[in-house]
Structure formats: structure tokens, C-alpha cells
Scaffold this active site. Structure first.
Site, PDB file in Angstrom:
ATOM      1  N   ASN A 209       0.855  -1.191   0.000  1.00  0.00           N
ATOM      2  CA  ASN A 209       0.000   0.000   0.000  1.00  0.00           C
ATOM      3  C   ASN A 209       0.889   1.237   0.000  1.00  0.00           C
ATOM      4  OD1 ASN A 209       0.438   0.941   2.853  1.00  0.00           O
ATOM      5  ND2 ASN A 209      -0.323  -1.122   3.249  1.00  0.00           N
ATOM      6  N   ASP A 278      -5.109  -6.179   4.842  1.00  0.00           N
ATOM      7  CA  ASP A 278      -6.176  -7.035   5.376  1.00  0.00           C
ATOM      8  C   ASP A 278      -6.072  -8.450   4.820  1.00  0.00           C
ATOM      9  OD1 ASP A 278      -7.427  -5.132   6.999  1.00  0.00           O
ATOM     10  OD2 ASP A 278      -8.365  -4.204   5.250  1.00  0.00           O
ATOM     11  N   LYS A 288       9.140 -17.207  -9.612  1.00  0.00           N
ATOM     12  CA  LYS A 288       8.478 -16.049 -10.233  1.00  0.00           C
ATOM     13  C   LYS A 288       7.313 -16.506 -11.121  1.00  0.00           C
ATOM     14  CE  LYS A 288       9.488 -12.143 -13.206  1.00  0.00           C
ATOM     15  NZ  LYS A 288      10.418 -11.581 -14.162  1.00  0.00           N
ATOM     16  N   PHE A 322      -5.693   3.885  14.154  1.00  0.00           N
ATOM     17  CA  PHE A 322      -5.876   4.860  13.086  1.00  0.00           C
ATOM     18  C   PHE A 322      -6.912   4.266  12.131  1.00  0.00           C
ATOM     19  CE2 PHE A 322      -2.768   8.416  12.498  1.00  0.00           C
ATOM     20  CZ  PHE A 322      -2.172   8.349  13.734  1.00  0.00           C
ATOM     21  N   LYS A 336     -15.039   1.412  13.654  1.00  0.00           N
ATOM     22  CA  LYS A 336     -13.782   0.693  13.947  1.00  0.00           C
ATOM     23  C   LYS A 336     -13.393   0.856  15.417  1.00  0.00           C
ATOM     24  CE  LYS A 336     -11.856   0.606   9.338  1.00  0.00           C
ATOM     25  NZ  LYS A 336     -11.104   1.276   8.311  1.00  0.00           N
ATOM     26  N   LYS A 340     -13.171  -2.557  17.553  1.00  0.00           N
ATOM     27  CA  LYS A 340     -11.827  -3.003  17.935  1.00  0.00           C
ATOM     28  C   LYS A 340     -11.505  -2.671  19.384  1.00  0.00           C
ATOM     29  CE  LYS A 340     -10.358  -2.921  13.143  1.00  0.00           C
ATOM     30  NZ  LYS A 340      -9.242  -3.106  12.240  1.00  0.00           N
TER      31      LYS A 340
HETATM   32  O1  PMT Z   1       2.481   6.362   6.457  1.00  0.00           O
HETATM   33  P1  PMT Z   1       1.979   7.667   5.844  1.00  0.00           P
HETATM   34  O2  PMT Z   1       2.342   7.777   4.389  1.00  0.00           O
HETATM   35  O3  PMT Z   1       2.400   8.850   6.657  1.00  0.00           O
HETATM   36  O4  PMT Z   1       0.369   7.620   5.865  1.00  0.00           O
HETATM   37  C1  PMT Z   1      -0.300   7.677   7.076  1.00  0.00           C
HETATM   38  C2  PMT Z   1      -1.480   6.688   7.112  1.00  0.00           C
HETATM   39  C3  PMT Z   1      -2.527   7.086   6.085  1.00  0.00           C
HETATM   40  C4  PMT Z   1      -0.993   5.263   6.817  1.00  0.00           C
HETATM   41  C5  PMT Z   1      -2.046   6.759   8.573  1.00  0.00           C
HETATM   42  O5  PMT Z   1      -2.472   8.063   8.845  1.00  0.00           O
HETATM   43  C6  PMT Z   1      -3.209   5.793   8.753  1.00  0.00           C
HETATM   44  O6  PMT Z   1      -4.361   6.098   8.474  1.00  0.00           O
HETATM   45  N1  PMT Z   1      -2.913   4.543   9.252  1.00  0.00           N
HETATM   46  C7  PMT Z   1      -3.879   3.459   9.368  1.00  0.00           C
HETATM   47  C8  PMT Z   1      -4.005   2.772   8.039  1.00  0.00           C
HETATM   48  C9  PMT Z   1      -4.951   1.578   8.080  1.00  0.00           C
HETATM   49  O7  PMT Z   1      -4.528   0.479   7.963  1.00  0.00           O
HETATM   50  O8  PMT Z   1      -6.205   1.891   8.321  1.00  0.00           O
HETATM   51  P2  PMT Z   1      -7.404   0.796   8.376  1.00  0.00           P
HETATM   52  O9  PMT Z   1      -8.612   1.650   8.458  1.00  0.00           O
HETATM   53  O10 PMT Z   1      -7.282  -0.162   7.270  1.00  0.00           O
HETATM   54  O11 PMT Z   1      -7.153   0.034   9.731  1.00  0.00           O
HETATM   55  C10 PMT Z   1      -7.699   0.468  10.968  1.00  0.00           C
HETATM   56  C11 PMT Z   1      -6.749   0.160  12.091  1.00  0.00           C
HETATM   57  O12 PMT Z   1      -6.610  -1.266  12.211  1.00  0.00           O
HETATM   58  C12 PMT Z   1      -5.359   0.714  11.928  1.00  0.00           C
HETATM   59  O13 PMT Z   1      -4.890   1.148  13.199  1.00  0.00           O
HETATM   60  C13 PMT Z   1      -4.539  -0.473  11.450  1.00  0.00           C
HETATM   61  O14 PMT Z   1      -3.180  -0.388  11.877  1.00  0.00           O
HETATM   62  C14 PMT Z   1      -5.248  -1.626  12.132  1.00  0.00           C
HETATM   63  N2  PMT Z   1      -5.184  -2.899  11.384  1.00  0.00           N
HETATM   64  C15 PMT Z   1      -5.737  -3.030  10.157  1.00  0.00           C
HETATM   65  C16 PMT Z   1      -5.711  -4.260   9.531  1.00  0.00           C
HETATM   66  C17 PMT Z   1      -5.107  -5.350  10.179  1.00  0.00           C
HETATM   67  N3  PMT Z   1      -5.037  -6.532   9.595  1.00  0.00           N
HETATM   68  N4  PMT Z   1      -4.567  -5.191  11.392  1.00  0.00           N
HETATM   69  C18 PMT Z   1      -4.611  -3.993  12.011  1.00  0.00           C
HETATM   70  O15 PMT Z   1      -4.120  -3.838  13.137  1.00  0.00           O
END
Ligand code: PMT
Length: 399
Positions: A209, A278, A288, A322, A336, A340
């Protein structure tokens, strides 16, 4: 207030240099020891003798004069300082700092410093607004340098506008605040995740990503500034390791899950800024994958949700997630937060200009379990991070 603190004052060549004498005097009255380093131009405005008399210490102006003590002075000064303030900071010294130029005593010390640096810009308003200066200021902000001013008002050149150095009392108040606030998370153990995980498909490809790691690294840095013991679990990110963190590097979501869970128990605060995949490819192709000129279907399998697992296992930890959203940011973020079992959630609409992936700034809202929220304007990521750290510290006290 500042007893036992050693502050390094860099004075560059502007008329406001005379005001810096008062900065030294005020800092000393609060108990600080102040080392003064002057550029050659600064000595044209104020004599080193004036600073020497007020600071009661040697003043440093020249790399090549007879050393005042037998060590490499610019390095030892940088190492001994608890904080650095450059006041006045001219357009020239700010440009050198932005570019890493080290061609005199002050610019060389500034390159060797590993403690927080404050600058109090002072220059003519046209120079201040010049794109080159603004670009340099942006670079410095991005690097976490803190700014005090400039103020707006009458200038020595007879005009009015932005670019006046702030008054010594304002500068000293700001520095004092740094020391009083600085250690507000001392003794706290904090885990931050950052970067974007990579999910290998075959030996040469992965699903990833756009996360650069900037947000998470800024959060780690803001916690270090607040005195916390920080572990940073980072997926690949092309960024320097923030000073003072314990770094754990990971590649995949499963790696991150393992590393985060293994140290979770001992943490007081966890902030999950990483962009975690995810899904991962259901099968890793040992060789490959060859191009066949036809559509290729990949089967994906879900990754563990780390934040969800942390929420389920939560005991004493303060858990912050986040959320990267592309629509209905607050609604989706709130969902979320609830699902969570987090104590706070930072939501960003990653489609908004100046927010989200790769940018130096972000636009976020803090969401709380009681349904309230706090919207922040567009800010540099380090400023967002500092706000977040302050908010967490505040909430932890009342929790
Ligand atoms: O790194 P930068 O370029 O500075 O960009 C910043 C950012 C956009 C990455 C950051 O601000 C941000 O939004 N981070 C969270 C990205 C994310 O994965 O969001 P999500 O909505 O998909 O996940 C929600 C939360 O669950 C997040 O805290 C994530 O870390 C967590 N998660 C998600 C999936 C997973 N399998 N395990 C997790 O712990």
C-alpha cells in the site's frame, strides 16, 4: 525551573541579535547554563564579550581558534546540550540548516545536535515570504524543528510585516514550557506501529500500500520527546530511525502481529498507525509467476487483525487505532473504534488533499468512545503527532 538544564543558544547575524542577550539573562535567572555560539555576522551586531559577560561562559565564534577545552568543541557542545535555540535565525542560517551545510561553527554544531532544536526566525518580510525561505522552513518543520514566531510588526528596515523575532520573554516562556511538558510521559512504555506491510506473492512481487511511514514515525518521535520509552514496529519505510526508539523491523502483517503481540503485555500505550494489509496471497509461489498473456486470478486469504486482537486482550493498556478512510470517514472510524475496543481512534480521509499517504501533512479527527470527537486542521505530521500524544496523556490521567 531550568536548574540543571544546559541550553545552547545560536546567534546568527541579524539586528535582533541584541535581544538575544536578554534571552541569555532570562534563561540564567531560571537556573539554566547557556552556551552561546555566534556566527561571524552576529559578532558585527553584538560583541561576543557581551554574551560572555551575561552567560558567564566562553562564547564560540570560530572553528579554528585555540580551543577553550581539550575536546572537539562543536561535537561536545552538541552532545552536552539539552535543547538548542537559534535566535535570531536569519534566512541564511535557516537555509544552511535545511540543506545540511556546515561551513562555520554554528552550522556545524547544528548538524551534530541530536536534541530538540527551536528557531526564532528574524528577517525582512519579503525575505521571509520568498519561496526559497518558505521551502526551507517547510523542510525544517518536517524534520521536527520547532518554530517560535516570527511575529508581525515594525521591522528594522522601516517596513512592516511578518519576520520580526519574537520578544525574548515569549521565547523563554516557550523553552520553559518545553522542559515542563517534556517529560510528561516519563516512565511510560509505548508501542507504535508504522509503515505499510508487504505481502509476498512470489520471490519478486508483493501486494502493498502507499504508506510512507511518515505518520507513524512522527508519532514515535513525539512520544520520545514526551519522555516515553518507545518501541517502533515498522513495516518497510524509507525514513531515518527516530532518535531514541527501539526499532523492530517487519515486512508482513503476520510478522507485525507476532512482534506486536510479543511485547504487548509490557506496554502502557499502543498506537497503531501502520497500514496493515487485510489480505495476503493464499499461496506464495516459490518461483516467479510467469506471464502467460491471460487473466491471472489471485486468491487472497485474510490476515490477522492486529488492532482487534489487541482490543480483545486489553488489560491496562491505552489503545489507539488509526483509520484510513475514503468516504464517510467519521462514521466508519467510529465503527472501527467500537468494534476493535480502542480507547481512541485517529481517522483520516486519505482522499483529501494534504492528508493521508505519503504527504508531509495530515488532516485528522480524534474519535472517542463516548461519541465525541476533535477535528484538527491541516497540520504537519509531527504537529499532529504532538497533539495526539498530548491528548493521550490527558486521557490516561482521567482513565
Ligand atoms: O504512512 P503515511 O504515508 O504517513 O500515511 C499515514 C497513514 C494514512 C498510513 C495513517 O495516517 C493511517 O491512516 N494509518 C492506518 C491505516 C490503516 O490500515 O487503516 P485501516 O482503516 O485499514 O485500519 C484500521 C486500524 O486497524 C489501523 O490502526 C490499522 O493499523 C489496524 N489494522 C488493520 C488491519 C489489520 N489486519 N490489522 C490492524 O491492526
Amino acid at each position: 525551573m531550568l536548574k540543571g538544564k544546559r541550553i545552547l543558544l545560536g546567534v546568527s547575524g541579524g539586528i535582533a541579535a541584541y535581544k538575544s542577550v536578554e534571552i541569555v539573562s532570562r534563561l540564567r535567572k531560571q537556573g539554566a547554563e547557556v552556551d552561546v555560539v555566534m556566527t561571524k555576522s552576529a559578532t558585527e551586531f553584538v560583541s561576543p564579550l557581551t554574551f560572555r559577560s551575561i552567560s558567564a561562559r566562553p562564547v564560540y565564534t570560530n572553528m579554528f581558534e585555540e580551543p577553550k577545552s581539550w575536546n572537539i568543541e562543536h561535537i561536545s557542545l552538541a552532545e552536552q546540550a539539552d535543547l538548542v535555540i537559534v535566535a535570531p535565525a536569519t534566512a541564511n542560517i535557516l537555509a544552511k540548516m535545511a540543506l545540511g551545510i556546515a561551513d562555520d561553527f554554528l552550522s556545524t554544531v547544528l548538524l551534530a545536535v541530536r536534541v530538540p532544536i527551536y528557531v526564532a526566525p528574524a528577517m525582512n518580510h519579503a525575505m521571509y515570504h520568498h519561496p526559497a525561505t518558505q521551502r526551507n522552513l517547510e523542510t525544517l518543520r518536517e524534520r521536527g524543528i520547532s518554530f517560535i514566531g516570527p511575529a508581525n510588526g515594525f521591522q528594522a528596515c522601516g517596513t512592516e510585516g511578518d519576520g520580526r523575532m519574537c520578544e525574548p520573554i515569549e521565547i523563554v516562556t516557550e523553552l520553559t514550557r518545553f522542559f515542563s511538558e517534556k517529560q510528561f510521559l516519563k516512565g511510560q512504555k509505548v508501542l507504535v506501529t508504522a509503515g505499510g506491510t508487504r505481502e509476498p506473492l512470489d520471490p519478486v512481487r508483493y501486494i502493498g500500500n502507499f504508506s510512507s511511514g511518515k505518520m507513524g514515525y512522527a508519532v514515535a518521535r513525539a512520544f520520545v520527546e514526551a519522555g516515553a520509552a518507545v518501541t517502533l514496529v515498522s513495516a518497510p519505510a524509507d525514513l531515518p530511525v527516530p532518535q531514541g526508539v527501539k526499532m523492530i523491523r517487519v515486512i508482513t502483517a503476520e510478522d507485525m502481529y507476532r512482534e506486536v503481540l510479543s511485547v504487548y503485555q509490557e506496554q502502557d500505550i499502543v498506537v497503531k498507525a501502520a497500514a496493515v494489509a487485510d489480505y495476503r496471497p493464499a499461496v506464495f509461489a516459490g518461483q516467479k509467476i510467469k506471464k502467460k498473456g491471460e487473466n491471472l486470478t489471485l486468491e487472497l486469504t485474510p490476515n490477522p487483525d492486529i488492532l482487534l486482537a489487541l482490543g480483545q486482550k486489553k488489560e491496562h493498556q491505552f489503545l489507539v487505532g488509526f483509520a484510513a478512510e475514503t468516504q464517510h470517514a467519521v462514521e466508519n472510524g467510529s465503527e472501527k473504534l467500537r468494534k476493535k475496543n480502542a480507547d481512541m481512534l485517529v481517522v483520516n480521509d486519505v482522499t483529501a488533499p494534504g492528508a493521508g499517504f505519503g504527504t508531509d501533512t495530515n488532516i485528522v479527527s480524534f474519535l472517542f468512545p463516548d461519541g465525541s470527537r476533535k477535528d484538527l486542521p491541516q497540520m504537519n505530521k509531527i504537529e499532529v503527532a504532538r497533539e495526539l500524544v498530548k491528548e493521550i496523556a490527558l486521557l490516561k490521567k482521567v482513565k
